[in-house]
Design a protein around this motif. Structure first.
Motif, PDB file in Angstrom:
ATOM      1  N   MET A 115       0.841  -1.204   0.000  1.00 47.16           N
ATOM      2  CA  MET A 115       0.000   0.000   0.000  1.00 47.16           C
ATOM      3  C   MET A 115       0.872   1.248   0.000  1.00 47.16           C
ATOM      4  N   LYS A 116       0.235   2.325  -0.426  1.00 42.06           N
ATOM      5  CA  LYS A 116       0.989   3.575  -0.509  1.00 42.06           C
ATOM      6  C   LYS A 116       0.189   4.688   0.176  1.00 42.06           C
ATOM      7  N   LEU A 117       0.879   5.478   0.946  1.00 44.52           N
ATOM      8  CA  LEU A 117       0.256   6.625   1.599  1.00 44.52           C
ATOM      9  C   LEU A 117       0.934   7.877   1.033  1.00 44.52           C
ATOM     10  N   GLU A 118       0.115   8.702   0.402  1.00 39.27           N
ATOM     11  CA  GLU A 118       0.696   9.804  -0.354  1.00 39.27           C
ATOM     12  C   GLU A 118       0.214  11.158   0.180  1.00 39.27           C
ATOM     13  N   VAL A 119       1.151  12.005   0.499  1.00 40.12           N
ATOM     14  CA  VAL A 119       0.836  13.356   0.967  1.00 40.12           C
ATOM     15  C   VAL A 119       1.038  14.294  -0.226  1.00 40.12           C
ATOM     16  N   ILE A 120       0.000  15.058  -0.556  1.00 39.34           N
ATOM     17  CA  ILE A 120       0.084  15.875  -1.777  1.00 39.34           C
ATOM     18  C   ILE A 120      -0.117  17.355  -1.493  1.00 39.34           C
ATOM     19  N   ARG A 121       0.905  18.132  -1.790  1.00 42.39           N
ATOM     20  CA  ARG A 121       0.874  19.598  -1.663  1.00 42.39           C
ATOM     21  C   ARG A 121       0.128  20.080  -0.417  1.00 42.39           C
ATOM     22  N   LEU A 122       0.560  19.527   0.706  1.00 37.28           N
ATOM     23  CA  LEU A 122      -0.093  19.845   1.981  1.00 37.28           C
ATOM     24  C   LEU A 122       0.327  21.232   2.466  1.00 37.28           C
ATOM     25  N   LYS A 123      -0.662  21.967   2.991  1.00 38.96           N
ATOM     26  CA  LYS A 123      -0.365  23.284   3.566  1.00 38.96           C
ATOM     27  C   LYS A 123      -1.084  23.445   4.887  1.00 38.96           C
ATOM     28  N   LYS A 124      -0.379  24.035   5.850  1.00 42.43           N
ATOM     29  CA  LYS A 124      -1.006  24.298   7.144  1.00 42.43           C
ATOM     30  C   LYS A 124      -0.416  25.587   7.722  1.00 42.43           C
ATOM     31  N   GLN A 125      -1.312  26.503   8.018  1.00 39.09           N
ATOM     32  CA  GLN A 125      -0.885  27.805   8.521  1.00 39.09           C
ATOM     33  C   GLN A 125      -1.389  27.957   9.957  1.00 39.09           C
ATOM     34  N   PHE A 126      -0.518  28.355  10.876  1.00 37.72           N
ATOM     35  CA  PHE A 126      -0.970  28.755  12.217  1.00 37.72           C
ATOM     36  C   PHE A 126      -0.747  30.259  12.309  1.00 37.72           C
ATOM     37  N   LYS A 127      -1.753  31.030  12.308  1.00 36.01           N
ATOM     38  CA  LYS A 127      -1.636  32.503  12.312  1.00 36.01           C
ATOM     39  C   LYS A 127      -0.538  32.941  11.325  1.00 36.01           C
ATOM     40  N   ASP A 128       0.583  33.475  11.851  1.00 32.30           N
ATOM     41  CA  ASP A 128       1.612  33.924  10.905  1.00 32.30           C
ATOM     42  C   ASP A 128       2.703  32.870  10.689  1.00 32.30           C
ATOM     43  N   CYS A 129       2.458  31.648  11.168  1.00 30.70           N
ATOM     44  CA  CYS A 129       3.485  30.608  11.008  1.00 30.70           C
ATOM     45  C   CYS A 129       3.027  29.564   9.985  1.00 30.70           C
ATOM     46  N   THR A 130       3.823  29.412   8.905  1.00 30.18           N
ATOM     47  CA  THR A 130       3.504  28.374   7.921  1.00 30.18           C
ATOM     48  C   THR A 130       4.168  27.083   8.367  1.00 30.18           C
ATOM     49  N   ALA A 131       3.402  26.207   9.006  1.00 36.10           N
ATOM     50  CA  ALA A 131       3.986  24.982   9.578  1.00 36.10           C
ATOM     51  C   ALA A 131       4.283  23.950   8.496  1.00 36.10           C
ATOM     52  N   ILE A 132       3.371  23.834   7.516  1.00 36.89           N
ATOM     53  CA  ILE A 132       3.605  22.920   6.383  1.00 36.89           C
ATOM     54  C   ILE A 132       3.405  23.726   5.107  1.00 36.89           C
ATOM     55  N   ASN A 133       4.389  23.643   4.239  1.00 39.16           N
ATOM     56  CA  ASN A 133       4.392  24.523   3.081  1.00 39.16           C
ATOM     57  C   ASN A 133       4.508  23.721   1.787  1.00 39.16           C
ATOM     58  N   ASN A 134       3.360  23.353   1.227  1.00 40.21           N
ATOM     59  CA  ASN A 134       3.350  22.674  -0.069  1.00 40.21           C
ATOM     60  C   ASN A 134       4.138  21.362  -0.031  1.00 40.21           C
ATOM     61  N   LEU A 135       3.889  20.577   0.980  1.00 44.90           N
ATOM     62  CA  LEU A 135       4.692  19.369   1.222  1.00 44.90           C
ATOM     63  C   LEU A 135       4.095  18.147   0.521  1.00 44.90           C
ATOM     64  N   SER A 136       4.909  17.486  -0.283  1.00 42.55           N
ATOM     65  CA  SER A 136       4.486  16.241  -0.943  1.00 42.55           C
ATOM     66  C   SER A 136       5.521  15.150  -0.707  1.00 42.55           C
ATOM     67  N   PHE A 137       5.063  13.971  -0.351  1.00 44.26           N
ATOM     68  CA  PHE A 137       5.954  12.804  -0.281  1.00 44.26           C
ATOM     69  C   PHE A 137       5.071  11.571  -0.171  1.00 44.26           C
ATOM     70  N   SER A 138       5.662  10.411  -0.321  1.00 47.62           N
ATOM     71  CA  SER A 138       4.843   9.217  -0.108  1.00 47.62           C
ATOM     72  C   SER A 138       5.632   8.178   0.659  1.00 47.62           C
ATOM     73  N   ILE A 139       4.912   7.317   1.378  1.00 47.08           N
ATOM     74  CA  ILE A 139       5.559   6.209   2.076  1.00 47.08           C
ATOM     75  C   ILE A 139       4.848   4.921   1.677  1.00 47.08           C
ATOM     76  N   GLU A 140       5.581   3.814   1.840  1.00 46.49           N
ATOM     77  CA  GLU A 140       5.013   2.541   1.406  1.00 46.49           C
ATOM     78  C   GLU A 140       5.076   1.503   2.515  1.00 46.49           C
ATOM     79  N   THR A 141       4.204   0.503   2.420  1.00 44.31           N
ATOM     80  CA  THR A 141       4.253  -0.589   3.391  1.00 44.31           C
ATOM     81  C   THR A 141       5.541  -1.382   3.161  1.00 44.31           C
ATOM     82  N   GLY A 142       6.046  -1.979   4.236  1.00 49.72           N
ATOM     83  CA  GLY A 142       7.296  -2.734   4.140  1.00 49.72           C
ATOM     84  C   GLY A 142       8.535  -1.868   4.210  1.00 49.72           C
TER      85      GLY A 142
END
Ligand code: ADP
Ligand code: MG
Length: 312
Positions: A1-28
């Motif tokens: 199986m594959k778990l894929e994170v695609i262009r994730l963004k998360k802003q806390f007020k003036d702090c960009t905690a996650i900025n356009n983050l993409s990666f994937s992980i696999e079982t095994g």
């Protein structure tokens, strides 16, 4: 199986905690999720585990969006947070049984699974102790047992090795290897790379919420090895004089000079032909080259290159 994170963004007020983050992980695979403190590792894991909403992006489990179908998370993703359980009066057994029940397991299957989990995480002899009385390593095993209740395909572990004594670390490593061999995919975060170097098969390196590098360790190490420079070592009869060190440092394309004992070591960034010329020159100056070669590339040297030394 594959778990894929695609262009994730998360802003806390003036702090960009996650900025356009993409990666994937696999079982095994055991994927080391590396980044300095504050780089967004915890936030990313919380978003994947559906504890924190994200502002933009998507997360796919074998091409199905778990933001759209969050019920898939409970079944397929286990999360071991960086904070440990603190239910003072509950015993280990009551705690695991409580979450097994909350997950929907009914007796007698529940009894059997809880006993198996306790055995697997080496908690059987501790099952009647209260959570509060446990050491950090033991509490962590309780957290892991809890995350494994649903027999998930992926396990997210946030800084699990932080603050563990050496023995507990070895036990954790062994447990992770077994989970990997069972075919689970593990994402394990740390800001201390030496904790992960031995067991990771893949890595995701982030800084300021952005991806720096991701992939299978072998590929990253090989790629990095292609662009490496040769290292010279010169051996002197006595500790080398300032004059000699200066002379060498003035040679074009010589960098990263260091001296230990009677050895001067430096990196050479010139071409192969130029390095042959340099060898000739050093020898005709009466210097003895004791070694010429390439530093071995490993997880640690790759990290040092991509994180500009900010990760320990
Ligand atoms: P890491 O786990 O890599 O140390 P975090 O994901 O905890 O990083 O934090 C990333 C950034 O987001 C940091 O700058 C942190 O201060 C900020 N942050 C995290 N959680 C919150 C929150 N609840 N409110 C405001 N800022 C936060
Ligand atoms: Mg964190």
């Amino acid at each position: 199986m594959k778990l894929e994170v695609i262009r994730l963004k998360k802003q806390f007020k003036d702090c960009t905690a996650i900025n356009n983050l993409s990666f994937s992980i696999e079982t095994g695979e055991i994927t080391g999720f590396i980044g300095p403190n504050g780089s967004g590792k915890t936030t990313t894991m919380k978003v994947i585990a559906n504890i924190e909403p994200c502002d933009e992006g998507d997360i796919l489990l074998d091409d199905i969006s778990i933001l759209e179908y969050p019920e898939l998370i409970r079944e397929h993703i286990g999360y071991v947070p960086d904070s440990l359980p603190s239910n003072k009066d509950m015993t280990v057994h009551e705690y695991i049984d409580f979450f097994a029940s909350a997950y929907g397991l009914k007796t007698p299957i529940r009894q059997k699974s809880v006993l198996q989990l306790e055995k697997f995480t080496n908690l059987t002899s501790l099952r009647d102790k209260t959570i509060d009385s446990l050491s950090k390593g033991m509490k962590q095993r309780v957290s892991i047992a809890r995350a494994l209740i649903s027999d998930p395909d992926f396990i997210l572990m946030d800084e699990p090795a932080a603050g563990l004594d050496p023995r507990a670390r070895v036990e954790l490593r062994d447990l992770l290897k077994i989970l990997k061999d069972q075919g689970k995919g593990i994402l394990i975060s740390s800001h201390i790379l030496s904790e992960l170097a031995e067991i990771c098969t893949s890595t995701v390196i982030i800084e300021h919420g952005k991806l720096l590098k991701a992939g299978k360790l072998e590929e990253i190490v090989n790629e990095s090895a292609k662009s490496r420079n040769p290292i010279f070592q010169i051996k002197t009869m006595n500790p080398p004089s300032e004059e000699l060190i200066k002379k060498i440092s003035l040679e074009p394309m010589v960098s990263k000079i260091s001296v230990f004992g009677n050895i001067i070591e430096f990196e050479y960034t010139g071409t192969k032909e130029q390095s042959i010329e340099l060898v000739g020159k050093l020898v005709s100056d009466g210097l003895r080259i004791s070694s010429y070669g390439f530093k071995e590339e490993n997880l640690e040297s790759v990290f040092m290159n991509v994180t500009k030394g900010e990760v320990q």
